[in-house]
Design a protein around this motif. Sequence first.
Motif, PDB file in Angstrom:
ATOM      1  N   ASP A  83      -6.738   2.375  -3.080  1.00  0.00           N
ATOM      2  CA  ASP A  83      -7.676   1.252  -3.012  1.00  0.00           C
ATOM      3  C   ASP A  83      -8.088   0.801  -4.410  1.00  0.00           C
ATOM      4  N   GLU A  84      -8.354   1.779  -5.291  1.00  0.00           N
ATOM      5  CA  GLU A  84      -8.748   1.457  -6.651  1.00  0.00           C
ATOM      6  C   GLU A  84      -7.602   0.776  -7.406  1.00  0.00           C
ATOM      7  N   ARG A 114      -6.254   7.714  -0.388  1.00  0.00           N
ATOM      8  CA  ARG A 114      -6.752   6.402   0.024  1.00  0.00           C
ATOM      9  C   ARG A 114      -7.663   5.815  -1.057  1.00  0.00           C
ATOM     10  N   ARG A 115      -8.523   6.653  -1.616  1.00  0.00           N
ATOM     11  CA  ARG A 115      -9.437   6.176  -2.661  1.00  0.00           C
ATOM     12  C   ARG A 115      -8.667   5.660  -3.879  1.00  0.00           C
ATOM     13  N   ARG A 145      -7.300  -2.784  -6.291  1.00  0.00           N
ATOM     14  CA  ARG A 145      -8.362  -3.596  -6.873  1.00  0.00           C
ATOM     15  C   ARG A 145      -8.062  -3.927  -8.333  1.00  0.00           C
ATOM     16  N   GLN A 189      -5.584  -6.695  -3.239  1.00  0.00           N
ATOM     17  CA  GLN A 189      -6.176  -6.204  -1.994  1.00  0.00           C
ATOM     18  C   GLN A 189      -5.694  -7.003  -0.789  1.00  0.00           C
ATOM     19  N   ARG A 236       0.832  -1.208   0.000  1.00  0.00           N
ATOM     20  CA  ARG A 236       0.000   0.000   0.000  1.00  0.00           C
ATOM     21  C   ARG A 236       0.865   1.257   0.000  1.00  0.00           C
TER      22      ARG A 236
END
Length: 362
Positions: free
Chosen positions: A133-134, A129-130, A137, A142, A111
Amino acid sequence: MTAAATRRPGTPAGRPGRFETLRLDGVSRSFGGHEALADLDLTIRRGEFIALLGPSGCGKSTALNCLAGLLPLTRGSIWQDEARLDVLPPERRGFGMVFQNYALFPHLSVRRNIAFGLQMRKVPRAELRRRVDEALRLVHLQEQAGKLPGQLSGGQQQRVAIARAVVLEPSLVLMDEPLSNLDAKLRLEMRTEIRRLHQSLGLTTVYVTHDQEEALSLADRLVVLRAGRVQQIGPPEQLHAEPANWHVADFMGYRNLLPLTAGPRRGAGIVVEIEGHELVGTPVGDPAPGSAVMAAVRPEDLIIGPGLPATVEVVEYQGREVAVEARTAGGIALSLLSADRPAVGDRIAVTVEPRRLLVFPS
């Protein structure tokens, strides 16, 4: 000329926006008087996947590094629409880069590796963060987000490197032989992943490789380089079926390259003679009768049947077919694929359809 003078109106100084075309005009780079890249002219359209293809030392990585801003140009210019880019430092070009060795920070989690570039750009925390995360994915990582790079497989590490590049939402992604450290199965899987990400994210990608199969499967257009100079640019189907010269043919899978002498024309074809046996091929360019030529044919296009005699020297099982290495009485080595399985020492004869034998001026 200053950077401000070359910036397109309305484009932020720190992050060039999306473009319609990226243009390389006469891009050249020399090292100590040796021209590693000479007069590269290339226009890349938004959304294209371009593969720079060629053997080691042909100039493909030099071209990529010039695009990235890691190498200054000796000559030429680079333009993003009407904005000149080669005067800007790497961090202001808005490109993402994926290296051969991944270049991950070993002490940072997956991350944090992906987030690093966003942190350097001071992206707000919620947005960071968004986007991370995308990206996780998109590359199916993840479950590995908290792991260190050393705890991942080679394919997973490569996906981290790709995610770190695309999370910046770059106008261009540059990839320098990103799959060369992976085993054969992972290379196939990652090829599919790279093409999927390119299409789903609407990326523009420039990809360096020495693997013609990889380039054919990924790219919209190929740029074949040799000794720093462009040999041919075109879609994969064109370069595969219609190589411009024998150097391109060599790199596009025409493993049988035979230095011969051109005979007379026969209709649209041209005759070449190998050890007293005539074959008719398709001329590329305008080889004159009596001139030195290079005849090129793929292994899969050589047919066992009445024709040029040869002796089988090597047989390799490859599933539904076998790879055969044979040699003529005069010592010419031939590579072919066959559904039959001859034995080492067998006497065979081979021929080829005229349209499958390309004859180039030598």
